[in-house]
Design an enzyme around this catalytic site. Structure first.
Site, PDB file in Angstrom:
ATOM      1  N   GLU A   1      -9.170   9.782   5.126  1.00  0.00           N
ATOM      2  CA  GLU A   1      -9.302   8.788   6.191  1.00  0.00           C
ATOM      3  C   GLU A   1      -9.753   9.551   7.429  1.00  0.00           C
ATOM      4  O   GLU A   1      -8.991  10.347   7.990  1.00  0.00           O
ATOM      5  CB  GLU A   1      -7.961   8.114   6.476  1.00  0.00           C
TER       6      GLU A   1
ATOM      7  N   GLU B   1       0.867  -1.168   0.000  1.00  0.00           N
ATOM      8  CA  GLU B   1       0.000   0.000   0.000  1.00  0.00           C
ATOM      9  C   GLU B   1       0.904   1.217   0.000  1.00  0.00           C
ATOM     10  O   GLU B   1       1.847   1.297   0.800  1.00  0.00           O
ATOM     11  CB  GLU B   1      -0.893  -0.020   1.244  1.00  0.00           C
TER      12      GLU B   1
END
Ligand SMILES: *[C@@H]1O[C@H](CO)[C@@H](O)[C@H](O)[C@H]1NC(C)=O
Ligand SMILES: *[C@@H]1O[C@H](CO)[C@@H](O)[C@H](O)[C@H]1NC(C)=O
Ligand SMILES: *[C@@H]1O[C@H](CO)[C@@H](O)[C@H](O)[C@H]1NC(C)=O
Ligand SMILES: *[C@@H]1O[C@H](CO)[C@@H](O)[C@H](O)[C@H]1NC(C)=O
Length: 252
Positions: free
Chosen positions: A234, A141
């Protein structure tokens, strides 16, 4: 002959092809809602950590789409828990599953602003995944944060004061300076580039330069496939509205 016929064929096609479905600009608030924008992007609510909240909600709506340039708004409020509740993001739906060695550039523009109430814990970031196989499960990621609001990157190493320790500092890429953090979230190796100079609300650069940095310096294999490219916020706690006035990302 071909040259004289082509405009006629195109004109005919324009008349006879069904109209593209109209852009859905309504608000969506469901945990896994997905709103397609042409065939280029999907707005994903992605409230994957919802169960960790004691209360809250998160909605998003697309506001415009012109070619590959899109705009959207995300408004969220979360209380409780220390983990991320949602990663409401714009996902690229075309041009993926390419080997890193075969990618020339990933030009992007992201202009955004945010209003908040009180203290928030959140980031604004790109989130990419690579895999050993096209369409496979994520192995790596790669996050590029444009803003860090009282949050922190995943890190394998922490300083004695509890702050994450970067694996590299003051890296110059895409006209900004970054610290790179590395660690595991249990499933993926996570590389996070964080700006050293505060928040970047107007970003215009080549995401591939970050991938090239990782293949050159951090052992990311050029045979990995880029399987996911998303950009969003996020959100862990607080109340905020993130307004993206201009976003585009293409893989070339
Ligand atoms: C977000 O905006 C929608 C309307 O677009 C509204 O229904 C919702 O209550 C808002 N949510 C938050 C958390 O502000
Ligand atoms: C790169 O792409 C070309 C076609 O664009 C293809 O022929 C080649 O096999 C690809 N190489 C890799 C390593 O994916
Ligand atoms: C990064 O740059 C800042 C500002 O120039 C400097 O204070 C700091 O020591 C640098 N960090 C490293 C690890 O070189
Ligand atoms: C960092 O911020 C300072 C102060 O705002 C500015 O003078 C400098 O140009 C910035 N550096 C970079 C690399 O953006």
């Amino acid at each position: 002959m071909l040259f004289t016929l082509l405009p006629i064929i195109l004109a005919t096609a324009a008349v006879t092809l069904p109209l593209a479905s109209p852009l859905d600009t309504s608000a969506h608030c469901g945990q896994w809602d997905s709103v397609g924008a042409g065939s280029t992007y999907s707005l994903l609510l992605d409230q994957w950590g919802l169960s960790g909240a004691t209360s809250g909600s998160d909605c998003a709506r697309i506001t415009s789409l012109q070619g590959s340039t899109i705009a959207w708004v995300t408004n969220w409020t979360w209380t409780g828990g220390s983990g991320v509740k949602s990663f409401t993001n714009m996902q690229l739906d075309v041009g993926l599953d390419r080997q890193l060695a075969n990618i020339t550039s990933i030009p992007t523009v992201w202009d955004w602003s945010q209003s908040t109430q009180g203290k928030i814990v959140a980031d604004v970031a790109y989130d990419l995944f690579t895999s050993a196989t096209p369409g496979g499960s994520g192995a790596n990621e790669i996050m590029i944060w444009l803003a860090n609001f009282n949050a922190g990157p995943i890190s394998a190493v922490y300083n004695s004061d509890g702050t994450p320790q970067p694996v590299a500092s003051n890296i110059s890429l895409a006209g900004h300076t970054w610290d790179l953090y590395s660690g595991s979230n249990g499933a993926n190796n996570v590389f996070s580039f964080l700006p050293t100079n505060g928040t970047i609300t107007t970003f215009n650069g080549d995401v591939n330069t970050f991938l090239k940095y990782l293949t050159a310096h951090e052992g990311l294999s050029t045979s990995q496939y880029l399987i996911t490219a998303q950009a969003g916020t996020e959100a862990t706690s607080g109340t905020a509205t993130l307004t993206t006035t201009k976003y585009s990302l293409t893989i070339e």
